[in-house]
Enzyme design. Structure first.
Site, short mmCIF file in Angstrom:
data_model
loop_
_atom_site.label_atom_id
_atom_site.label_comp_id
_atom_site.label_asym_id
_atom_site.label_seq_id
_atom_site.Cartn_x
_atom_site.Cartn_y
_atom_site.Cartn_z
N HIS A 164 0.85 -1.25 0.12
CA HIS A 164 0.04 0.04 -0.10
C HIS A 164 0.78 1.24 -0.07
O HIS A 164 1.90 1.30 0.19
CB HIS A 164 -1.11 -0.13 1.23
N HIS A 222 1.35 3.90 1.92
CA HIS A 222 1.89 4.64 3.03
C HIS A 222 3.42 4.60 2.98
O HIS A 222 4.12 3.70 2.51
CB HIS A 222 1.44 4.00 4.40
N ASP A 238 5.79 4.41 5.33
CA ASP A 238 6.48 3.37 5.86
C ASP A 238 6.68 2.06 5.19
O ASP A 238 7.32 1.16 5.65
CB ASP A 238 6.34 3.26 7.43
N HIS A 239 5.87 2.09 3.96
CA HIS A 239 6.05 0.73 3.07
C HIS A 239 6.57 1.09 1.68
O HIS A 239 7.08 0.14 1.06
CB HIS A 239 4.64 0.23 2.95
N HIS A 281 -7.45 -1.12 5.44
CA HIS A 281 -6.51 0.09 5.98
C HIS A 281 -6.37 1.24 5.00
O HIS A 281 -6.26 2.46 5.31
CB HIS A 281 -5.18 -0.76 6.14
N ASP A 295 -0.39 -4.01 6.05
CA ASP A 295 -1.08 -3.55 7.26
C ASP A 295 -2.41 -3.79 7.29
O ASP A 295 -3.27 -3.12 7.83
CB ASP A 295 -0.84 -1.86 7.25
N HIS A 300 4.59 -5.23 10.14
CA HIS A 300 5.08 -4.30 11.46
C HIS A 300 5.43 -5.54 12.50
O HIS A 300 4.70 -6.65 12.53
CB HIS A 300 4.10 -3.33 11.99
FE FE Z 1 2.63 0.54 8.12
ZN ZN Z 2 -0.02 1.39 6.54
#
Ligand code: FE
Ligand code: ZN
Length: 255
Positions: A54, A56, A58-59, A112, A129, A167
């Site tokens: 996805h 985001h 952090d990905h 998400h 996530d 995570h």
């Molecule tokens: Fe994440």
């Molecule tokens: Zn995420």
């Protein structure tokens, strides 16, 4: 296939998948570039794709740095072309992905975010996530209906499927889980096991789908104990699966 879990940022996991025959490789969710590039070199692998679950940061934060070093294709859900850096291949439910001789399957699992996907290679599920070990992602863009349907789709995979999520959240997730289903002996045992693993600095990911079905409160809308917890927290909740899921999600948001 060889799977290498790479710890990124504070608690993210990226996964390097290597086809052992051809040494072709893919990286799932590179939060940052440097540690991933080092790992690819160590494995003497040839990167052929970035697989983003996805949009985001952090990905996807490592996409730019990786693309500067390796001209590879970037897969993400087709609706997220504008939000995933460098996307070349918009994928969707049922699509196949080839990494050397490895064959992966795409699941479209919104909730998400609206453009969330998972990648399944053999018995290994990379679900970002959406499904966490002992938890699930927050509903940032999707509805409870969508997330419930996405989780249900993943639950239909065989029990021995390994769940590689985005995570290291298991311990915190279980701290919540035992408050809504304290009499589930498998859950209590898992919490003890995970606390010990974390105390020694070990990863708790992957888990199996079987473990998730037995202990993850976001998959246990049929549990009488969870239904009772939901009723006492929010007496107006109907006991259909989506409503039970939605209330458990709200309880976790406020936990
Ligand atoms: Fe994440
Ligand atoms: Zn995420």
């Amino acid at each position: 296939m060889k799977i290498t879990q790479i710890s990124l940022l504070r608690d993210n996991y990226g996964y390097l998948l290597v086809c052992e025959k051809t040494k072709h490789a893919a990286i799932v969710d590179p939060s940052e570039a440097e540690p991933v590039l080092r790992r690819i070199a160590q494995e003497q692998a040839t990167l052929t794709a970035i697989l983003n679950t996805h949009h985001h940061r952090d990905h996807t934060g490592g996409n730019e740095g990786i693309l500067a070093a390796h001209k590879v294709r970037v897969c993400g859900h087709k609706s997220d072309q504008a939000r995933v850096f460098g996307m070349t291949d918009g994928v969707d439910e049922g699509d196949e992905i080839h990494i050397g001789e490895l064959k992966g399957k795409v699941f479209f699992i919104p909730g998400h975010t609206t453009g969330h996907v998972a990648y399944l290679f053999e018995d290994n599920l990379f679900c970002g996530d959406t499904l966490f070990t002992a938890g699930c992602g927050r509903l940032f863009e999707g509805t409870p209906e969508q997330m419930h349907a996405s989780l249900k789709q993943l639950m239909a995979l065989p029990d021995h499927t390994k769940v590689y999520c985005g995570h290291e959240y298991t311990e915190n997730n279980l701290r919540f889980a035992v408050t809504v289903e304290p009499k589930n002996p498998k859950l209590v045992a898992r919490y003890d096991r995970v606390k010990a693993l974390r105390a020694s600095g070990a990863s708790t990911v992957p888990a199996t789908m079987e473990e998730e079905k037995e202990t993850n409160p976001f998959l246990r809308w049929d549990s009488a104990e969870i239904q009772a917890s939901v009723k006492s927290a929010a007496p107006d909740t109907h006991l259909d699966p989506v409503s039970v899921f939605a209330t458990v999600r709200k309880m976790k948001d406020a936990f």
